[in-house]
Design a protein around this motif. Structure first.
Motif, PDB file in Angstrom:
ATOM      1  N   UNK A 162       7.839   1.746  47.342  1.00 41.20           N
ATOM      2  CA  UNK A 162       7.288   0.451  46.974  1.00 41.20           C
ATOM      3  C   UNK A 162       5.915   0.239  47.614  1.00 41.20           C
ATOM      4  N   UNK A 163       5.030  -0.429  46.883  1.00 41.47           N
ATOM      5  CA  UNK A 163       3.747  -0.861  47.433  1.00 41.47           C
ATOM      6  C   UNK A 163       3.626  -2.360  47.176  1.00 41.47           C
ATOM      7  N   UNK A 164       3.126  -3.092  48.174  1.00 40.09           N
ATOM      8  CA  UNK A 164       3.103  -4.555  48.065  1.00 40.09           C
ATOM      9  C   UNK A 164       1.775  -5.105  47.551  1.00 40.09           C
ATOM     10  N   UNK A 165       0.868  -4.221  47.167  1.00 41.88           N
ATOM     11  CA  UNK A 165      -0.460  -4.653  46.710  1.00 41.88           C
ATOM     12  C   UNK A 165      -0.629  -4.505  45.199  1.00 41.88           C
ATOM     13  N   UNK A 166       0.447  -4.104  44.523  1.00 38.62           N
ATOM     14  CA  UNK A 166       0.372  -3.832  43.097  1.00 38.62           C
ATOM     15  C   UNK A 166       1.638  -4.345  42.426  1.00 38.62           C
ATOM     16  N   UNK A 167       1.535  -4.747  41.158  1.00 45.63           N
ATOM     17  CA  UNK A 167       2.714  -5.240  40.463  1.00 45.63           C
ATOM     18  C   UNK A 167       3.739  -4.118  40.293  1.00 45.63           C
ATOM     19  N   UNK A 168       5.011  -4.509  40.217  1.00 44.24           N
ATOM     20  CA  UNK A 168       6.099  -3.525  40.190  1.00 44.24           C
ATOM     21  C   UNK A 168       6.104  -2.691  38.919  1.00 44.24           C
ATOM     22  N   UNK A 169       5.505  -3.206  37.842  1.00 37.52           N
ATOM     23  CA  UNK A 169       5.491  -2.468  36.590  1.00 37.52           C
ATOM     24  C   UNK A 169       4.562  -1.246  36.642  1.00 37.52           C
ATOM     25  N   UNK A 170       3.594  -1.273  37.553  1.00 35.26           N
ATOM     26  CA  UNK A 170       2.701  -0.122  37.732  1.00 35.26           C
ATOM     27  C   UNK A 170       3.367   0.798  38.737  1.00 35.26           C
ATOM     28  N   UNK A 171       4.247   1.651  38.233  1.00 36.90           N
ATOM     29  CA  UNK A 171       5.131   2.395  39.124  1.00 36.90           C
ATOM     30  C   UNK A 171       5.135   3.907  38.916  1.00 36.90           C
ATOM     31  N   UNK A 172       4.275   4.435  38.018  1.00 33.35           N
ATOM     32  CA  UNK A 172       4.288   5.876  37.804  1.00 33.35           C
ATOM     33  C   UNK A 172       3.580   6.594  38.952  1.00 33.35           C
ATOM     34  N   UNK A 173       4.145   7.758  39.324  1.00 37.27           N
ATOM     35  CA  UNK A 173       3.613   8.483  40.462  1.00 37.27           C
ATOM     36  C   UNK A 173       3.541   9.979  40.159  1.00 37.27           C
ATOM     37  N   UNK A 174       2.961  10.714  41.091  1.00 43.51           N
ATOM     38  CA  UNK A 174       2.864  12.161  41.004  1.00 43.51           C
ATOM     39  C   UNK A 174       4.024  12.744  41.815  1.00 43.51           C
ATOM     40  N   UNK A 175       4.978  13.446  41.195  1.00 44.25           N
ATOM     41  CA  UNK A 175       6.189  13.901  41.889  1.00 44.25           C
ATOM     42  C   UNK A 175       5.939  14.720  43.149  1.00 44.25           C
ATOM     43  N   UNK A 176       4.944  15.612  43.147  1.00 42.92           N
ATOM     44  CA  UNK A 176       4.697  16.432  44.321  1.00 42.92           C
ATOM     45  C   UNK A 176       4.264  15.586  45.516  1.00 42.92           C
ATOM     46  N   UNK A 177       3.491  14.542  45.253  1.00 40.05           N
ATOM     47  CA  UNK A 177       3.067  13.649  46.328  1.00 40.05           C
ATOM     48  C   UNK A 177       4.249  12.797  46.794  1.00 40.05           C
ATOM     49  N   UNK A 178       5.045  12.321  45.846  1.00 35.94           N
ATOM     50  CA  UNK A 178       6.240  11.541  46.173  1.00 35.94           C
ATOM     51  C   UNK A 178       7.185  12.347  47.064  1.00 35.94           C
ATOM     52  N   UNK A 179       7.288  13.653  46.805  1.00 36.72           N
ATOM     53  CA  UNK A 179       8.164  14.514  47.598  1.00 36.72           C
ATOM     54  C   UNK A 179       7.714  14.612  49.051  1.00 36.72           C
ATOM     55  N   UNK A 180       6.430  14.370  49.301  1.00 35.73           N
ATOM     56  CA  UNK A 180       5.910  14.356  50.668  1.00 35.73           C
ATOM     57  C   UNK A 180       6.216  13.040  51.377  1.00 35.73           C
ATOM     58  N   UNK A 181       6.718  12.060  50.619  1.00 39.70           N
ATOM     59  CA  UNK A 181       6.984  10.742  51.185  1.00 39.70           C
ATOM     60  C   UNK A 181       5.774   9.837  51.174  1.00 39.70           C
ATOM     61  N   UNK A 182       4.741  10.204  50.402  1.00 33.25           N
ATOM     62  CA  UNK A 182       3.516   9.423  50.342  1.00 33.25           C
ATOM     63  C   UNK A 182       3.456   8.624  49.040  1.00 33.25           C
ATOM     64  N   UNK A 183       2.970   7.391  49.089  1.00 34.02           N
ATOM     65  CA  UNK A 183       2.826   6.618  47.848  1.00 34.02           C
ATOM     66  C   UNK A 183       1.709   7.162  46.985  1.00 34.02           C
ATOM     67  N   UNK A 184       1.930   7.164  45.680  1.00 41.67           N
ATOM     68  CA  UNK A 184       0.886   7.539  44.734  1.00 41.67           C
ATOM     69  C   UNK A 184       1.035   6.667  43.498  1.00 41.67           C
TER      70      UNK A 184
END
Length: 294
Positions: A162-184
């Motif tokens: 989750x990020x608190x600076x953006x609306x929840x509908x903008x939620x697509x991410x890059x899987x490799x970055x997500x796997x590192x535990x980093x928001x994208x």
């Protein structure tokens, strides 16, 4: 094959371990290139012979590295006959390459809030940098933003971070970055579901505007992508007073500093100078190549 201005380069016959094809004639190749994998750093690239019938090599950024397994991954979009032939290669084929080439990104531990901005075929170095930071013992806090006007060269997914600076509908991410535990987060003007509807630099601006002065003092920007995007990133960094490193994309012939065909004007402390993107870069201080007066 070494000179004082660069690290050792290797010439390898790399075996293709895997081929992934994505919409928009985009490809990811995994290559067994142990010498290159052992020395590559985020921002490095390889000079690839696409086919024996084509003498001119193509410079391609390294996206991922596994030095223990001895492989690297490159991502490219077909532009011209050379890359079209490279896209026709199959698992088990051999590809000759020279690398790793170039000076890479140098994140400062004093600024752990790394903002990584990648656009189009400028995405690979950002993935490499994110995984590099993840493997480092320092407490990095990166945010990775990626933009594209064609389908992204990966199977994007809904973020669990989750990020608190953006609306929840903008939620697509890059899987490799997500796997590192980093928001994208992803940005596009093409209307893709779950993506920020606008330029990736506008998305970055939205995040930076939420930070306090003390938080901004911990931010450093890293970016790779087309020149108009890099100019916008440099302008954004200037507006917020942030250090910014950019990886330039230029046409190259030799890619090892001999032909000087990829030179760019750089504003050094002692005056303007022409620098070779291949060996003096491809990573430069954004203010030196995209100064306000340029």
């Amino acid at each position: 094959m070494s000179q004082t201005h660069r690290a050792t380069l290797y010439v390898e016959d790399a075996t293709i371990l895997a081929v992934e094809r994505f919409p928009g004639e985009q490809f990811v190749l995994r290559l067994h290139a142990p010498e290159c994998a052992a020395s590559a750093v985020p921002g490095s690239f390889v000079h690839v012979r696409c086919d024996a019938a084509i003498p001119m090599r193509r410079p391609l950024s390294i996206m991922r590295v596994d030095s223990n397994a001895g492989w690297i991954e490159i991502l490219f979009k077909v532009v011209g006959g050379g890359l079209a032939m490279l896209g026709q290669r199959s698992r088990g084929d051999t590809v000759n390459l020279i690398g790793p080439i170039g000076r890479g990104f140098q994140p400062s531990p004093a600024r752990p809030r790394s903002l990584l901005i990648g656009g189009g075929v400028g995405i690979p170095p950002m993935v490499f940098l994110a995984e590099h930071l993840h493997a480092d013992a320092h407490a990095w806090q990166p945010l990775v933003l990626m933009g594209s006007e064609i389908p992204f060269p990966f199977a994007e997914q809904r973020s669990r971070i989750q990020v608190d600076w953006l609306d929840k509908e903008t939620d697509r991410c890059m899987p490799l970055v997500e796997a590192c535990g980093y928001p994208s987060r992803l940005a596009s003007l093409a209307g893709y579901d779950g993506c920020f509807q606008g330029y990736v630099t506008e998305l970055a601006d939205r995040w930076l505007a939420t930070l306090s002065a003390s938080e901004l003092a911990e931010v450093e920007i890293f970016s790779c992508g087309p020149t108009p995007m890099l100019k916008a990133v440099a302008s954004l960094a200037r507006r917020y007073g942030l250090p910014c490193q950019v990886s330039l994309e230029e046409f190259m012939a030799c890619a090892v500093g001999g032909c000087a065909g990829c030179t760019v004007l750089v504003q050094e402390e002692d005056g303007p100078a022409m620098k070779r993107v291949c060996v003096d870069g491809p990573v430069f201080d954004a203010e030196k190549v995209f100064s306000e007066s340029a």
